[in-house]
Design an enzyme around this catalytic site. Structure first.
Site, mmCIF file in Angstrom:
data_model
loop_
_atom_site.group_PDB
_atom_site.id
_atom_site.type_symbol
_atom_site.label_atom_id
_atom_site.label_comp_id
_atom_site.label_asym_id
_atom_site.label_seq_id
_atom_site.Cartn_x
_atom_site.Cartn_y
_atom_site.Cartn_z
ATOM 1 N N ARG A 294 28.643 35.812 180.327
ATOM 2 C CA ARG A 294 27.721 35.918 179.193
ATOM 3 C C ARG A 294 26.363 35.324 179.591
ATOM 4 N NH1 ARG A 294 29.665 36.381 174.008
ATOM 5 N NH2 ARG A 294 27.460 36.670 173.542
ATOM 6 N N CYS B 233 37.427 38.526 174.447
ATOM 7 C CA CYS B 233 36.049 38.024 174.303
ATOM 8 C C CYS B 233 36.003 36.551 173.920
ATOM 9 C CB CYS B 233 35.291 38.867 173.291
ATOM 10 S SG CYS B 233 36.093 38.949 171.681
ATOM 11 N N GLN C 262 28.400 40.960 174.401
ATOM 12 C CA GLN C 262 29.739 40.711 174.937
ATOM 13 C C GLN C 262 30.128 41.792 175.943
ATOM 14 O OE1 GLN C 262 31.998 38.083 174.275
ATOM 15 N NE2 GLN C 262 32.909 39.009 176.071
ATOM 16 N N ARG D 236 22.455 36.744 165.133
ATOM 17 C CA ARG D 236 23.865 37.004 164.805
ATOM 18 C C ARG D 236 23.935 37.056 163.285
ATOM 19 N NH1 ARG D 236 29.288 34.285 167.223
ATOM 20 N NH2 ARG D 236 28.685 35.774 168.827
ATOM 21 N N ASP E 143 41.204 41.094 170.869
ATOM 22 C CA ASP E 143 40.307 40.182 170.151
ATOM 23 C C ASP E 143 41.092 39.677 168.937
ATOM 24 O OD1 ASP E 143 38.095 38.857 169.092
ATOM 25 O OD2 ASP E 143 37.018 40.673 168.509
ATOM 26 N N HIS F 249 28.875 44.261 169.040
ATOM 27 C CA HIS F 249 28.661 43.022 169.806
ATOM 28 C C HIS F 249 28.235 43.401 171.236
ATOM 29 C CE1 HIS F 249 28.685 38.958 170.921
ATOM 30 N NE2 HIS F 249 29.977 38.663 170.856
#
Ligand code: CP
Ligand code: NVA
Length: 309
Positions: free
Chosen positions: A289, A261, A133, A103, A221, A130
């Site tokens: 996830r 998310c 996700q 990340r 988000d 991402h």
């Protein structure tokens, strides 16, 4: 040849379907308490330049479930934090572990790492994408809909990393993605063009009401992503009117699902009654996830799960 997962479209439609099918099998195995150690003795290195709850814990628990091991590596504790080069770190860690997850702020950091790593590298979020996700989100929708290609997803708010990934996803799933953002915060043309060139159905509008019309899924988000903190005040101003609340939800299809998310800022991009309401599937997304990334790890490290007898 090792395979990376830096963008959702690093996998094709067939691989996506296979990973989602494996993720559903892994979910059943875990729920039944059946051992599924498909990565016994394997190690995953994880570098986080930014904070994380879901990504960190789901990858770590996922490797344990699969009979392997995950190492949390804080860049400040690595020689990376004292100036060791990414290309050197990447080559050395690849001599120890079977896959890496990173990340990072800059997408280019993950690309450079992947270029020098001889083991698969997974993008655990960058400023632009991402993919883990949206992989889990596609699994979540696949649990509810047989065919995703008929669906319309309305993205409300910031044209950010998760939004860019949804745009790219349209080329794989056939779903229509309609984005409503203030003009200054629209998603980047590069992703829209890339998705459209690959057959994706994308529309970019300004009015949230227009985006949610006939939408089957509403997605939002946070308005201030990690790294955007210095723009907090202007973003709060710009995104006024882009909250998913009960009024906006009422303008979508009657059974529309609401996705986020996480982490969420209740009262900003989504109201408490909507995220806690019956149309919200955010906790399924968060759970998935774990299962989706386990399937991804097995795909990248072991070439997929053995077929069912
Ligand atoms: N959605 C997501 O990636 O959450 P974390 O930042 O907690 O990992
Ligand atoms: N867009 C958010 C997603 C967090 C999971 C961010 O980048 O901070």
């Amino acid at each position: 040849m090792k395979k990376d997962f830096l963008s959702l479209i690093d996998i094709d439609k067939h691989e996506l379907e296979s990973i989602v099918a494996d993720a559903m099998r892994l979910k059943q195995l875990k729920s039944a308490g059946t051992t599924h150690e498909y990565l016994k003795g394997k190690s995953l290195g994880m570098i986080f330049e930014k904070a994380s709850t879901r990504t960190r814990v789901s990858f770590e628990v996922g490797m344990t479930d699969l009979g392997g091991h995950a190492l949390f590596l804080n860049p400040q504790d690595l020689q990376l934090g004292r100036g060791e080069e990414i290309r050197d770190t990447a080559r050395v860690l690849a001599r120890y572990v079977d896959a890496m997850m990173i990340r990072a702020y800059k997408h280019a950091t993950i690309e450079e790492f992947a270029h020098y790593s001889s083991v698969p590298v997974i993008n655990g979020l960058s400023n632009t994408l991402h993919p883990c996700q949206v992989l889990a989100d596609i699994m979540t929708l696949s649990e509810r809909f047989h065919d995703l290609s008929d669906l319309r997803l309305a993205w409300i708010g910031d044209g950010n990393n998760v939004c860019n990934t949804w745009i790219l996803s349209s080329a794989l799933t056939g779903m229509e993605v309609v984005v409503a953002s203030p003009p200054r915060y629209r998603p980047k043309d590069t992703f829209v063009n890339q998705a459209q060139a690959a057959g994706g159905r994308i529309r970019i509008v300004t009015d949230p009401g227009e985006a949610v019309r006939d939408a089957d899924v509403l997605y939002t988000d946070i308005w201030v992503s990690m790294g955007d903190e210095q723009e907090h005040a202007e973003r709060m101003q710009a995104f006024k009117g882009y909250t998913i609340d009960s009024h906006l939800l009422a303008r979508a299809s009657p059974d529309a699902l609401v996705m986020h998310c996480l982490p969420a800022h209740r009262g900003e991009e989504i109201t408490d009654d909507v995220i806690e309401g019956p149309q919200s599937i955010v906790w399924d997304q968060a759970e998935n996830r774990l299962h989706a990334q386990k399937a991804l790890l097995v795909h990248l490290i072991a070439g997929g799960m053995p077929s069912e007898e």
